[in-house]
Design a protein around this motif. Structure first.
Motif, PDB file in Angstrom:
ATOM      1  N   VAL A 196      12.868  33.130  35.370  1.00  0.00           N
ATOM      2  CA  VAL A 196      12.290  34.085  36.314  1.00  0.00           C
ATOM      3  C   VAL A 196      11.728  35.243  35.526  1.00  0.00           C
ATOM      4  O   VAL A 196      12.414  35.851  34.713  1.00  0.00           O
ATOM      5  N   GLY A 197      10.471  35.536  35.743  1.00  0.00           N
ATOM      6  CA  GLY A 197       9.817  36.602  35.001  1.00  0.00           C
ATOM      7  C   GLY A 197       9.013  37.511  35.904  1.00  0.00           C
ATOM      8  O   GLY A 197       9.223  37.570  37.113  1.00  0.00           O
ATOM      9  N   VAL A 198       8.056  38.177  35.309  1.00  0.00           N
ATOM     10  CA  VAL A 198       7.218  39.142  36.023  1.00  0.00           C
ATOM     11  C   VAL A 198       6.451  38.466  37.150  1.00  0.00           C
ATOM     12  O   VAL A 198       6.291  39.032  38.227  1.00  0.00           O
ATOM     13  N   GLY A 199       5.997  37.247  36.934  1.00  0.00           N
ATOM     14  CA  GLY A 199       5.232  36.536  37.957  1.00  0.00           C
ATOM     15  C   GLY A 199       6.009  36.333  39.233  1.00  0.00           C
ATOM     16  O   GLY A 199       5.460  36.414  40.325  1.00  0.00           O
ATOM     17  N   GLU A 200       7.299  36.071  39.116  1.00  0.00           N
ATOM     18  CA  GLU A 200       8.138  35.856  40.293  1.00  0.00           C
ATOM     19  C   GLU A 200       8.641  37.169  40.878  1.00  0.00           C
ATOM     20  O   GLU A 200       8.747  37.313  42.083  1.00  0.00           O
ATOM     21  N   GLN A 201       8.967  38.122  40.023  1.00  0.00           N
ATOM     22  CA  GLN A 201       9.595  39.357  40.471  1.00  0.00           C
ATOM     23  C   GLN A 201       8.641  40.510  40.679  1.00  0.00           C
ATOM     24  O   GLN A 201       8.931  41.396  41.453  1.00  0.00           O
TER      25      GLN A 201
ATOM     26  N   ALA B  36      10.195  45.336  39.632  1.00  0.00           N
ATOM     27  CA  ALA B  36      11.524  44.726  39.661  1.00  0.00           C
ATOM     28  C   ALA B  36      11.945  44.287  38.263  1.00  0.00           C
ATOM     29  O   ALA B  36      13.111  44.421  37.896  1.00  0.00           O
ATOM     30  N   SER B  37      11.009  43.778  37.480  1.00  0.00           N
ATOM     31  CA  SER B  37      11.328  43.362  36.110  1.00  0.00           C
ATOM     32  C   SER B  37      11.774  44.540  35.262  1.00  0.00           C
ATOM     33  O   SER B  37      12.728  44.440  34.492  1.00  0.00           O
ATOM     34  N   ILE B  38      11.086  45.651  35.409  1.00  0.00           N
ATOM     35  CA  ILE B  38      11.461  46.864  34.674  1.00  0.00           C
ATOM     36  C   ILE B  38      12.814  47.379  35.162  1.00  0.00           C
ATOM     37  O   ILE B  38      13.673  47.762  34.362  1.00  0.00           O
ATOM     38  N   ALA B  39      13.021  47.366  36.473  1.00  0.00           N
ATOM     39  CA  ALA B  39      14.287  47.849  37.034  1.00  0.00           C
ATOM     40  C   ALA B  39      15.469  47.035  36.534  1.00  0.00           C
ATOM     41  O   ALA B  39      16.567  47.567  36.352  1.00  0.00           O
ATOM     42  N   ASN B  40      15.259  45.743  36.282  1.00  0.00           N
ATOM     43  CA  ASN B  40      16.357  44.892  35.811  1.00  0.00           C
ATOM     44  C   ASN B  40      16.912  45.343  34.472  1.00  0.00           C
ATOM     45  O   ASN B  40      18.069  45.070  34.160  1.00  0.00           O
ATOM     46  N   VAL B  41      16.118  46.041  33.684  1.00  0.00           N
ATOM     47  CA  VAL B  41      16.593  46.552  32.400  1.00  0.00           C
ATOM     48  C   VAL B  41      17.758  47.526  32.615  1.00  0.00           C
ATOM     49  O   VAL B  41      18.675  47.601  31.808  1.00  0.00           O
ATOM     50  N   PHE B  42      17.743  48.217  33.750  1.00  0.00           N
ATOM     51  CA  PHE B  42      18.743  49.251  34.017  1.00  0.00           C
ATOM     52  C   PHE B  42      19.848  48.780  34.964  1.00  0.00           C
ATOM     53  O   PHE B  42      20.755  49.546  35.262  1.00  0.00           O
ATOM     54  N   ARG B  43      19.783  47.561  35.426  1.00  0.00           N
ATOM     55  CA  ARG B  43      20.773  47.036  36.371  1.00  0.00           C
ATOM     56  C   ARG B  43      21.907  46.334  35.636  1.00  0.00           C
ATOM     57  O   ARG B  43      21.751  45.854  34.520  1.00  0.00           O
TER      58      ARG B  43
ATOM     59  N   ARG C 219      21.153  38.888  41.292  1.00  0.00           N
ATOM     60  CA  ARG C 219      20.849  38.911  42.730  1.00  0.00           C
ATOM     61  C   ARG C 219      19.384  39.233  42.972  1.00  0.00           C
ATOM     62  O   ARG C 219      18.728  38.611  43.817  1.00  0.00           O
ATOM     63  N   SER C 220      18.831  40.170  42.207  1.00  0.00           N
ATOM     64  CA  SER C 220      17.419  40.526  42.338  1.00  0.00           C
ATOM     65  C   SER C 220      16.522  39.333  42.026  1.00  0.00           C
ATOM     66  O   SER C 220      15.556  39.044  42.749  1.00  0.00           O
ATOM     67  N   LYS C 221      16.833  38.612  40.959  1.00  0.00           N
ATOM     68  CA  LYS C 221      16.030  37.445  40.587  1.00  0.00           C
ATOM     69  C   LYS C 221      16.130  36.354  41.642  1.00  0.00           C
ATOM     70  O   LYS C 221      15.130  35.718  41.992  1.00  0.00           O
ATOM     71  N   LEU C 222      17.329  36.108  42.159  1.00  0.00           N
ATOM     72  CA  LEU C 222      17.509  35.099  43.196  1.00  0.00           C
ATOM     73  C   LEU C 222      16.735  35.468  44.455  1.00  0.00           C
ATOM     74  O   LEU C 222      16.076  34.619  45.063  1.00  0.00           O
ATOM     75  N   GLU C 223      16.780  36.734  44.841  1.00  0.00           N
ATOM     76  CA  GLU C 223      16.044  37.180  46.018  1.00  0.00           C
ATOM     77  C   GLU C 223      14.536  37.049  45.805  1.00  0.00           C
ATOM     78  O   GLU C 223      13.800  36.749  46.741  1.00  0.00           O
ATOM     79  N   SER C 224      14.068  37.243  44.572  1.00  0.00           N
ATOM     80  CA  SER C 224      12.636  37.104  44.294  1.00  0.00           C
ATOM     81  C   SER C 224      12.157  35.662  44.475  1.00  0.00           C
ATOM     82  O   SER C 224      10.966  35.416  44.645  1.00  0.00           O
TER      83      SER C 224
ATOM     84  N   ALA D  63      19.656  38.068  50.858  1.00  0.00           N
ATOM     85  CA  ALA D  63      20.604  38.902  50.106  1.00  0.00           C
ATOM     86  C   ALA D  63      21.999  38.289  50.146  1.00  0.00           C
ATOM     87  O   ALA D  63      22.704  38.272  49.126  1.00  0.00           O
ATOM     88  N   SER D  64      22.409  37.747  51.285  1.00  0.00           N
ATOM     89  CA  SER D  64      23.750  37.160  51.389  1.00  0.00           C
ATOM     90  C   SER D  64      23.855  35.865  50.573  1.00  0.00           C
ATOM     91  O   SER D  64      24.880  35.618  49.934  1.00  0.00           O
ATOM     92  N   ALA D  65      22.804  35.050  50.555  1.00  0.00           N
ATOM     93  CA  ALA D  65      22.822  33.821  49.741  1.00  0.00           C
ATOM     94  C   ALA D  65      22.848  34.173  48.263  1.00  0.00           C
ATOM     95  O   ALA D  65      23.562  33.535  47.480  1.00  0.00           O
ATOM     96  N   ALA D  66      22.084  35.184  47.861  1.00  0.00           N
ATOM     97  CA  ALA D  66      22.078  35.624  46.466  1.00  0.00           C
ATOM     98  C   ALA D  66      23.462  36.132  46.063  1.00  0.00           C
ATOM     99  O   ALA D  66      23.941  35.846  44.962  1.00  0.00           O
ATOM    100  N   GLU D  67      24.117  36.850  46.968  1.00  0.00           N
ATOM    101  CA  GLU D  67      25.466  37.363  46.713  1.00  0.00           C
ATOM    102  C   GLU D  67      26.455  36.213  46.525  1.00  0.00           C
ATOM    103  O   GLU D  67      27.268  36.221  45.600  1.00  0.00           O
ATOM    104  N   ARG D  68      26.379  35.199  47.387  1.00  0.00           N
ATOM    105  CA  ARG D  68      27.281  34.037  47.266  1.00  0.00           C
ATOM    106  C   ARG D  68      27.054  33.305  45.947  1.00  0.00           C
ATOM    107  O   ARG D  68      28.010  32.891  45.281  1.00  0.00           O
ATOM    108  N   CYS D  69      25.805  33.150  45.555  1.00  0.00           N
ATOM    109  CA  CYS D  69      25.499  32.491  44.272  1.00  0.00           C
ATOM    110  C   CYS D  69      26.045  33.296  43.106  1.00  0.00           C
ATOM    111  O   CYS D  69      26.631  32.739  42.174  1.00  0.00           O
TER     112      CYS D  69
END
Length: 108
Positions: A52-57, A61-68, A75-80, A85-91
């Protein structure tokens, strides 16, 4: 449209990737996630699938992931990829327990 499989290891992930491809997904539409970033990179390279990269996110969001935290990043990548949000949380919870998540997505 997305499909999710939670597996124990790379061998099971390889089997699920083959199954997704038989269902009509391409390797560019299949992603693999593990809580350990090195494990994710190793599996992605070994199984020759996309990361998952910039094309998907998107850029922001890609920049924000550096600080997460890793969990927030996953979860952000899964949601992208179209997961709720609930499925991403379960994963992400499954990844906390050492599982590997394989996602096939036509959304990205």
């Amino acid at each position: 449209m997305e499909a999710i499989k939670i597996v124990e290891n790379g061998l099971e992930a390889k089997r699920e990737i083959a199954h997704f491809m038989m269902e009509g997904f391409t390797k560019d539409e299949i992603y693999i996630f593990a809580h350990d970033e090195n494990r994710t990179e190793h599996l992605t390279d070994a199984l020759e699938i996309s990361a998952v990269g910039v094309g998907e996110q998107g850029v922001f969001a890609s920049i924000a992931n550096v600080f997460r935290s890793r969990g927030d990043e996953l979860r952000s990548k899964l949601e992208s990829l179209g997961l709720s949000a609930s499925a991403a949380e379960r994963c992400e919870e499954q990844m906390d327990h050492g599982k590997v998540v394989v996602v096939a997505s036509k959304v990205a």
